[in-house]
Design a protein around this motif. Structure first.
Motif, PDB file in Angstrom:
ATOM      1  N   ARG A 100       0.838  -1.237   0.044  1.00 44.73           N
ATOM      2  CA  ARG A 100      -0.068   0.102  -0.141  1.00 44.73           C
ATOM      3  C   ARG A 100       0.809   1.274   0.100  1.00 44.73           C
ATOM      4  N   GLU A 101       2.277   1.365   0.177  1.00 40.99           N
ATOM      5  CA  GLU A 101       2.988   2.301   0.243  1.00 40.99           C
ATOM      6  C   GLU A 101       2.620   3.259   1.414  1.00 40.99           C
ATOM      7  N   SER A 102       2.223   2.561   2.642  1.00 43.13           N
ATOM      8  CA  SER A 102       1.736   3.629   3.571  1.00 43.13           C
ATOM      9  C   SER A 102       2.776   3.972   4.600  1.00 43.13           C
ATOM     10  N   GLN A 103       2.882   5.361   4.621  1.00 44.02           N
ATOM     11  CA  GLN A 103       4.191   5.754   5.692  1.00 44.02           C
ATOM     12  C   GLN A 103       3.664   5.272   7.184  1.00 44.02           C
ATOM     13  N   CYS A 104       2.404   5.399   7.304  1.00 43.37           N
ATOM     14  CA  CYS A 104       1.996   5.207   8.565  1.00 43.37           C
ATOM     15  C   CYS A 104       2.222   3.688   9.026  1.00 43.37           C
ATOM     16  N   LEU A 105       1.958   2.729   8.363  1.00 40.46           N
ATOM     17  CA  LEU A 105       2.290   1.472   8.539  1.00 40.46           C
ATOM     18  C   LEU A 105       3.621   1.023   8.532  1.00 40.46           C
ATOM     19  N   LEU A 106       4.367   1.505   7.762  1.00 40.94           N
ATOM     20  CA  LEU A 106       5.925   1.360   7.329  1.00 40.94           C
ATOM     21  C   LEU A 106       6.544   1.820   8.887  1.00 40.94           C
ATOM     22  N   ALA A 107       6.326   2.989   9.179  1.00 39.29           N
ATOM     23  CA  ALA A 107       6.704   3.822  10.575  1.00 39.29           C
ATOM     24  C   ALA A 107       6.175   2.800  11.727  1.00 39.29           C
ATOM     25  N   ARG A 121       7.628   9.360   1.359  1.00 38.99           N
ATOM     26  CA  ARG A 121       7.563  10.896   1.728  1.00 38.99           C
ATOM     27  C   ARG A 121       7.968  11.923   0.649  1.00 38.99           C
ATOM     28  N   ASN A 122       9.177  11.575   0.045  1.00 40.98           N
ATOM     29  CA  ASN A 122       9.828  12.266  -0.829  1.00 40.98           C
ATOM     30  C   ASN A 122       8.969  12.373  -2.266  1.00 40.98           C
ATOM     31  N   SER A 123       8.493  11.046  -2.519  1.00 38.01           N
ATOM     32  CA  SER A 123       7.801  11.257  -3.722  1.00 38.01           C
ATOM     33  C   SER A 123       6.473  11.928  -3.733  1.00 38.01           C
ATOM     34  N   ARG A 124       6.014  12.115  -2.416  1.00 41.49           N
ATOM     35  CA  ARG A 124       4.852  12.992  -2.353  1.00 41.49           C
ATOM     36  C   ARG A 124       4.999  14.341  -2.079  1.00 41.49           C
ATOM     37  N   GLU A 125       6.295  14.651  -1.654  1.00 47.47           N
ATOM     38  CA  GLU A 125       6.630  16.170  -1.444  1.00 47.47           C
ATOM     39  C   GLU A 125       6.844  16.754  -2.841  1.00 47.47           C
TER      40      GLU A 125
END
Length: 217
Positions: A82-89, A211-215
């Protein structure tokens, strides 16, 4: 929503594969923990009101870590896909906790192997000092470890009249038996902890890439 591209897509799928292997490793750790906890020989040797429980502390740490590894491995796969930052963190944080638990179990097993062996040896010796030397506890040690006597020359002579000359004394047999089991706990704990370092690196790299790809967008 931005998607990782190029090399980071490779990291994404590597993390997914890692998490699947991590889930299988959790299953293995859980299986080893259950085997050590319910192994008939160990249960028989450590049965009784005064039996030492230190050995099982490391086993319970291993069981908890194995169960948590299976849960975290599943959510790690989901987070990578899912490329989820929250889940990965969250995955990284859980890996850190499990890493600490596995190192604790490994170090506990190595540092306390002499203490645990001594506790079991004292338990065995005290069982011989009871009303009669043919009590069930001592007999269980003799049968399971294929040993006889060991607490004192007098006791050994009385108990081991019919034993073969090359029969090992029980104090040595106890030390060898529990050293072997504790080495299993130690190596499994430290080995899985080493694998988790790779997972933590992958998860942080992918999390930063997302994160970088979304920025950029």
């Amino acid at each position: 929503m931005g998607k990782v591209q190029g090399g980071m897509k490779c990291v994404k799928y590597l993390l997914f594969v890692f998490n699947f292997i991590f889930w299988l490793s959790g299953l293995l750790v859980l299986a080893v923990g259950l085997w050590l906890r319910f192994d008939p020989e160990i249960v028989e040797l450590l049965t009784g009101d005064e039996a030492p429980s230190t050995f099982f502390i490391a086993v319970y740490i291993l069981l908890g870590a194995g169960g948590l590894m299976m849960i975290v491995g599943f959510f790690g796969c989901f987070g990578a896909v899912r490329e989820s930052q929250c889940l990965l963190a969250s995955f990284f944080a859980c890996l850190l906790i499990i890493f600490g638990a596995e190192i604790t179990a490994g170090v506990f097993g190595f540092l306390n192997k002499e203490k645990i062996s001594e506790e079991v040896q004292k338990f065995y010796s005290s069982s011989l000092a009871e009303a009669n030397n043919s009590n069930g506890t001592a007999a269980a040690y003799h049968q399971i470890l294929n040993c006889c006597g060991g607490s004192s020359p007098e006791t050994t002579a009385a108990l081991c009249e019919d034993a073969a000359e090359d029969t090992q004394d029980c104090l040595t047999a106890i030390s060898d038996f529990f050293d072997q089991k504790l080495h299993i706990i130690g190596f499994v704990g430290i080995g899985i902890a080493g694998v988790m370092i790779i997972g933590m690196v992958f998860s942080m790299v992918l999390c930063c890439a997302i994160r970088n790809s979304r920025e950029v967008i």
